[in-house]
Design a protein around this motif. Structure first.
Motif, PDB file in Angstrom:
ATOM      1  N   LEU A 189     -32.407   8.994 -16.198  1.00 45.85           N
ATOM      2  CA  LEU A 189     -33.361   9.497 -17.192  1.00 45.85           C
ATOM      3  C   LEU A 189     -34.326  10.498 -16.563  1.00 45.85           C
ATOM      4  O   LEU A 189     -34.664  11.522 -17.190  1.00 45.85           O
ATOM      5  N   TYR A 190     -34.755  10.227 -15.340  1.00 46.43           N
ATOM      6  CA  TYR A 190     -35.660  11.168 -14.666  1.00 46.43           C
ATOM      7  C   TYR A 190     -34.969  12.512 -14.406  1.00 46.43           C
ATOM      8  O   TYR A 190     -35.576  13.588 -14.558  1.00 46.43           O
ATOM      9  N   VAL A 191     -33.703  12.462 -14.010  1.00 44.56           N
ATOM     10  CA  VAL A 191     -32.962  13.705 -13.764  1.00 44.56           C
ATOM     11  C   VAL A 191     -32.832  14.500 -15.059  1.00 44.56           C
ATOM     12  O   VAL A 191     -33.021  15.736 -15.076  1.00 44.56           O
ATOM     13  N   MET A 192     -32.524  13.821 -16.168  1.00 44.41           N
ATOM     14  CA  MET A 192     -32.409  14.501 -17.457  1.00 44.41           C
ATOM     15  C   MET A 192     -33.742  15.127 -17.865  1.00 44.41           C
ATOM     16  O   MET A 192     -33.783  16.249 -18.398  1.00 44.41           O
ATOM     17  N   LEU A 193     -34.844  14.423 -17.608  1.00 46.40           N
ATOM     18  CA  LEU A 193     -36.162  14.961 -17.944  1.00 46.40           C
ATOM     19  C   LEU A 193     -36.485  16.201 -17.113  1.00 46.40           C
ATOM     20  O   LEU A 193     -37.002  17.198 -17.639  1.00 46.40           O
ATOM     21  N   ILE A 194     -36.178  16.165 -15.829  1.00 43.71           N
ATOM     22  CA  ILE A 194     -36.449  17.322 -14.966  1.00 43.71           C
ATOM     23  C   ILE A 194     -35.636  18.535 -15.397  1.00 43.71           C
ATOM     24  O   ILE A 194     -36.135  19.666 -15.438  1.00 43.71           O
ATOM     25  N   ILE A 195     -34.370  18.295 -15.770  1.00 44.01           N
ATOM     26  CA  ILE A 195     -33.538  19.401 -16.241  1.00 44.01           C
ATOM     27  C   ILE A 195     -34.121  19.997 -17.524  1.00 44.01           C
ATOM     28  O   ILE A 195     -34.145  21.223 -17.719  1.00 44.01           O
ATOM     29  N   ALA A 196     -34.621  19.153 -18.420  1.00 41.68           N
ATOM     30  CA  ALA A 196     -35.221  19.634 -19.668  1.00 41.68           C
ATOM     31  C   ALA A 196     -36.465  20.475 -19.389  1.00 41.68           C
ATOM     32  O   ALA A 196     -36.663  21.530 -20.010  1.00 41.68           O
ATOM     33  N   ILE A 197     -37.293  20.023 -18.425  1.00 43.28           N
ATOM     34  CA  ILE A 197     -38.510  20.776 -18.084  1.00 43.28           C
ATOM     35  C   ILE A 197     -38.155  22.130 -17.483  1.00 43.28           C
ATOM     36  O   ILE A 197     -38.761  23.161 -17.827  1.00 43.28           O
ATOM     37  N   ILE A 198     -37.153  22.160 -16.611  1.00 45.32           N
ATOM     38  CA  ILE A 198     -36.726  23.429 -16.006  1.00 45.32           C
ATOM     39  C   ILE A 198     -36.214  24.383 -17.077  1.00 45.32           C
ATOM     40  O   ILE A 198     -36.492  25.600 -17.063  1.00 45.32           O
ATOM     41  N   SER A 199     -35.487  23.846 -18.043  1.00 49.50           N
ATOM     42  CA  SER A 199     -34.965  24.670 -19.121  1.00 49.50           C
ATOM     43  C   SER A 199     -36.085  25.251 -19.969  1.00 49.50           C
ATOM     44  O   SER A 199     -36.032  26.424 -20.377  1.00 49.50           O
ATOM     45  N   ILE A 200     -37.123  24.456 -20.236  1.00 50.36           N
ATOM     46  CA  ILE A 200     -38.257  24.933 -21.025  1.00 50.36           C
ATOM     47  C   ILE A 200     -38.993  26.056 -20.302  1.00 50.36           C
ATOM     48  O   ILE A 200     -39.451  27.028 -20.915  1.00 50.36           O
TER      49      ILE A 200
END
Length: 262
Positions: free
Chosen positions: A61-72
């Motif tokens: 879940l943390y990895v998915m959140l970091i990827i989402a933040i990078i995308s934003i």
């Protein structure tokens, strides 16, 4: 400075959104992990397996959140993947031992050669398994010392689990003088075994002459018991058989006298 100000002005909205997503995401992950801990499905699993699965879910879940933040933030994912791949290779080379232990921990969870609470002998250490973590397994020795064994070592060595089966066998060796009658000595041993509260009669106790010298006969004694009663039976038989020999007047092996030629 003008270019930096322009970049910050253009990215201001993305930065604010990324901070908001990060804050909300961390709170959601924390809340979700609390819910997962309370699920009945995890309560049915043993503590080691449940902890391993929950840790894996949390980091995913943390990895998915970091990827989402990078995308934003508008960072090109192709460059991010390239950087992560290069970093992964470098980290993998530097942490070969750690990765081996991680792979060993995953295999221990899947193969389950032993469980928490078992008494094992492996990788030069013996003790009761206290916990099986991602990288290390913790053993507690009989004299209360904590031994931390790398999981990679456990997956590449023989593991002896003394408590995996419900029954264990106590093997003992006794000797007496060569002049004694074997049948009487055997019956004396079996009578002593029959008086034990820990010995079981199926499989039947065994006592036979198994060797000797010019001065002595050796008897092998094999008695089965419940695994948890092993040491109680071991020490009880050592005492009760010696006392039975003394009560019967069984003679000890004669001492060999050395002459000048020896």
């Amino acid at each position: 400075m003008d270019k930096i100000k322009e970049m910050l002005a253009n990215a201001g909205g993305s930065i604010v959104l990324a901070i908001a997503v990060a804050a909300i995401g961390f709170l959601l992950i924390k809340y979700l992990m609390k819910l997962l801990h309370k699920l009945k499905g995890f309560e049915k699993l043993d503590q080691t397996t449940a902890r391993f699965i929950l840790n894996g879910i949390k980091w995913l879940l943390y990895v998915m959140l970091i990827i989402a933040i990078i995308s934003i933030l508008g960072v090109p994912m192709a460059q991010v993947i390239a950087v992560l791949a290069s970093a992964g290779v470098a980290v993998g080379l530097a942490l070969q031992g750690a990765l081996s232990n991680l792979a060993g921990g995953i295999l221990l969870m899947i193969m389950r050669p032993f469980n928490v609470g078992d008494y094992v002998d492996a990788a030069g250490a013996s003790g009761v398994v206290q916990s099986i973590n991602l990288f290390y397994t913790v053993l507690l020795t009989l004299d209360n010392k904590r031994v931390t064994v790398p999981n990679g070592s456990l997956m590449n060595t023989n593991v002896v689990d003394y408590t995996a089966e419900p029954l264990r066998r106590v093997d003992l060796l006794f000797s007496c003088a060569k002049s004694e009658k074997p049948a009487e000595i055997r019956q004396c041993i079996l009578d002593a075994v029959a008086g034990s509260r820990y010995a079981i009669q199926e499989p039947a106790p065994f006592a036979q002459v198994s060797g000797g010298t010019n001065e002595a006969m050796e008897f092998t004694v094999r008695v089965w018991c419940k695994t948890e009663d092993y040491w109680d039976l071991y020490f009880e038989l050592n005492q009760s058989i010696v006392e039975a020999f003394a009560a019967k007047g069984v003679k000890a092996p004669a001492l060999r006298v050395l002459n000048d030629k020896d």
